[in-house]
Motif scaffolding. Structure first.
Motif, PDB file in Angstrom:
ATOM      1  N   MET A 167      44.113  39.697  55.400  1.00 59.65           N
ATOM      2  CA  MET A 167      43.105  38.930  54.416  1.00 59.65           C
ATOM      3  C   MET A 167      42.580  37.687  54.717  1.00 59.65           C
ATOM      4  O   MET A 167      43.344  36.882  55.036  1.00 59.65           O
ATOM      5  N   SER A 168      41.165  37.453  54.833  1.00 58.86           N
ATOM      6  CA  SER A 168      40.641  36.087  55.163  1.00 58.86           C
ATOM      7  C   SER A 168      40.924  35.020  53.951  1.00 58.86           C
ATOM      8  O   SER A 168      41.560  35.751  52.819  1.00 58.86           O
ATOM      9  N   GLU A 169      40.872  33.900  54.388  1.00 57.37           N
ATOM     10  CA  GLU A 169      41.302  33.134  53.120  1.00 57.37           C
ATOM     11  C   GLU A 169      40.141  33.185  52.031  1.00 57.37           C
ATOM     12  O   GLU A 169      39.234  33.274  52.500  1.00 57.37           O
ATOM     13  N   ILE A 170      40.834  33.049  51.016  1.00 55.06           N
ATOM     14  CA  ILE A 170      39.991  33.506  49.879  1.00 55.06           C
ATOM     15  C   ILE A 170      39.751  32.129  48.957  1.00 55.06           C
ATOM     16  O   ILE A 170      40.642  31.485  48.782  1.00 55.06           O
ATOM     17  N   GLN A 171      38.753  32.357  48.097  1.00 58.10           N
ATOM     18  CA  GLN A 171      38.619  31.087  47.085  1.00 58.10           C
ATOM     19  C   GLN A 171      37.917  31.914  45.844  1.00 58.10           C
ATOM     20  O   GLN A 171      36.688  32.637  46.097  1.00 58.10           O
ATOM     21  N   ILE A 172      38.270  31.813  44.624  1.00 57.30           N
ATOM     22  CA  ILE A 172      37.742  32.417  43.523  1.00 57.30           C
ATOM     23  C   ILE A 172      36.969  31.177  42.953  1.00 57.30           C
ATOM     24  O   ILE A 172      37.606  30.202  42.382  1.00 57.30           O
ATOM     25  N   THR A 176      30.796  34.806  31.353  1.00 54.62           N
ATOM     26  CA  THR A 176      31.362  33.905  32.543  1.00 54.62           C
ATOM     27  C   THR A 176      31.478  34.867  33.664  1.00 54.62           C
ATOM     28  O   THR A 176      31.859  35.780  33.650  1.00 54.62           O
ATOM     29  N   HIS A 177      30.896  34.286  34.851  1.00 56.82           N
ATOM     30  CA  HIS A 177      30.935  35.106  36.066  1.00 56.82           C
ATOM     31  C   HIS A 177      31.923  34.395  37.199  1.00 56.82           C
ATOM     32  O   HIS A 177      31.761  33.162  37.479  1.00 56.82           O
ATOM     33  N   PHE A 178      32.506  35.295  37.897  1.00 59.34           N
ATOM     34  CA  PHE A 178      33.379  34.727  38.796  1.00 59.34           C
ATOM     35  C   PHE A 178      32.957  35.506  40.165  1.00 59.34           C
ATOM     36  O   PHE A 178      32.619  36.694  40.115  1.00 59.34           O
ATOM     37  N   GLY A 179      33.097  34.944  41.246  1.00 63.31           N
ATOM     38  CA  GLY A 179      33.053  35.121  42.613  1.00 63.31           C
ATOM     39  C   GLY A 179      34.248  34.951  43.618  1.00 63.31           C
ATOM     40  O   GLY A 179      34.694  34.109  43.354  1.00 63.31           O
ATOM     41  N   LEU A 180      34.528  35.874  44.053  1.00 65.98           N
ATOM     42  CA  LEU A 180      35.705  35.715  45.340  1.00 65.98           C
ATOM     43  C   LEU A 180      34.953  35.562  46.730  1.00 65.98           C
ATOM     44  O   LEU A 180      34.084  36.350  47.139  1.00 65.98           O
ATOM     45  N   TYR A 181      35.271  34.484  47.280  1.00 66.01           N
ATOM     46  CA  TYR A 181      34.861  34.087  48.576  1.00 66.01           C
ATOM     47  C   TYR A 181      35.712  34.393  49.645  1.00 66.01           C
ATOM     48  O   TYR A 181      36.960  33.779  49.615  1.00 66.01           O
ATOM     49  N   ALA A 182      35.400  35.313  50.631  1.00 66.14           N
ATOM     50  CA  ALA A 182      36.398  35.472  51.854  1.00 66.14           C
ATOM     51  C   ALA A 182      35.715  34.712  52.893  1.00 66.14           C
ATOM     52  O   ALA A 182      34.687  34.962  53.235  1.00 66.14           O
ATOM     53  N   LEU A 198      40.876  39.387  42.553  1.00 60.62           N
ATOM     54  CA  LEU A 198      40.140  38.771  41.395  1.00 60.62           C
ATOM     55  C   LEU A 198      40.349  39.307  40.143  1.00 60.62           C
ATOM     56  O   LEU A 198      40.293  38.637  39.233  1.00 60.62           O
ATOM     57  N   LEU A 199      40.936  40.521  40.175  1.00 60.26           N
ATOM     58  CA  LEU A 199      41.219  41.096  38.737  1.00 60.26           C
ATOM     59  C   LEU A 199      42.429  40.464  38.212  1.00 60.26           C
ATOM     60  O   LEU A 199      42.529  40.038  37.126  1.00 60.26           O
ATOM     61  N   LYS A 200      43.489  40.131  39.126  1.00 59.69           N
ATOM     62  CA  LYS A 200      44.766  38.992  38.925  1.00 59.69           C
ATOM     63  C   LYS A 200      44.190  37.903  38.212  1.00 59.69           C
ATOM     64  O   LYS A 200      44.706  37.518  37.173  1.00 59.69           O
ATOM     65  N   HIS A 201      43.300  37.217  38.738  1.00 62.33           N
ATOM     66  CA  HIS A 201      42.780  35.974  38.493  1.00 62.33           C
ATOM     67  C   HIS A 201      42.138  36.099  36.937  1.00 62.33           C
ATOM     68  O   HIS A 201      42.009  35.208  36.211  1.00 62.33           O
ATOM     69  N   ILE A 202      41.307  37.002  36.634  1.00 61.11           N
ATOM     70  CA  ILE A 202      40.509  37.094  35.371  1.00 61.11           C
ATOM     71  C   ILE A 202      41.656  37.636  34.466  1.00 61.11           C
ATOM     72  O   ILE A 202      41.406  36.928  33.113  1.00 61.11           O
TER      73      ILE A 202
END
Length: 139
Positions: free
Chosen positions: A1-6, A40-46, A83-87
């Motif tokens: 998995m690439s480095e991710i940021q949420i 509230t909107h979240f995005g995961l960046y790879a 992302l689901l774990k994050h939310i």
């Protein structure tokens, strides 16, 4: 998995991925929600690529997520799980007692792995079967 940021993102940044992943044969308007501006909107960046999006709406201590989508070329890489774990962590921190969604029946197993439970509330939209799934949270 690439480095991710949420990150928290603007609602309009969710539309391209929603459209591509969920309803590519419908007009873009089909993926815009009337109350997008209230969510509230979240995005995961790879790397630097926005790959997965989700929108969260609250009513008191009950939170709902909608339009959870991963770009077609980024599917199967664990981004939805991250992302689901994050939310789940986010809404728990915000004081949620319950998190729910209107899941595609075909994706119910994914949500069950996180403790979501199917209800008997089933619907059909755009020829796709959906079931309401709920996650009780201990706060």
């Amino acid at each position: 998995m690439s480095e991710i940021q949420i990150e928290q993102i603007r609602d309009d940044l969710t539309w391209r991925i929603r459209h591509e992943a969920m309803y590519p044969d419908l007009p873009l308007e089909a993926v815009k929600l009337e109350d997008d501006s209230e969510g509230t909107h979240f995005g995961l960046y790879a790397g630097d690529q926005l790959s997965t999006v989700v929108s969260i709406f609250s009513e008191g201590t009950t939170y709902r997520f909608r339009k959870f989508a991963t770009a077609v070329d980024a599917q199967g890489k664990g981004y939805g799980t991250a992302l689901l774990k994050h939310i789940i962590e986010y809404v728990t921190f915000m004081g949620a007692k319950m998190l729910w969604c209107n899941a595609r029946v075909s994706a119910a197993g994914f949500y069950e792995r996180f403790g979501f439970v199917k209800t008997n509330k089933i619907s059909r939209n755009y020829n796709i079967d959906f079931v309401i799934m709920e996650l009780q949270l201990d706060n």
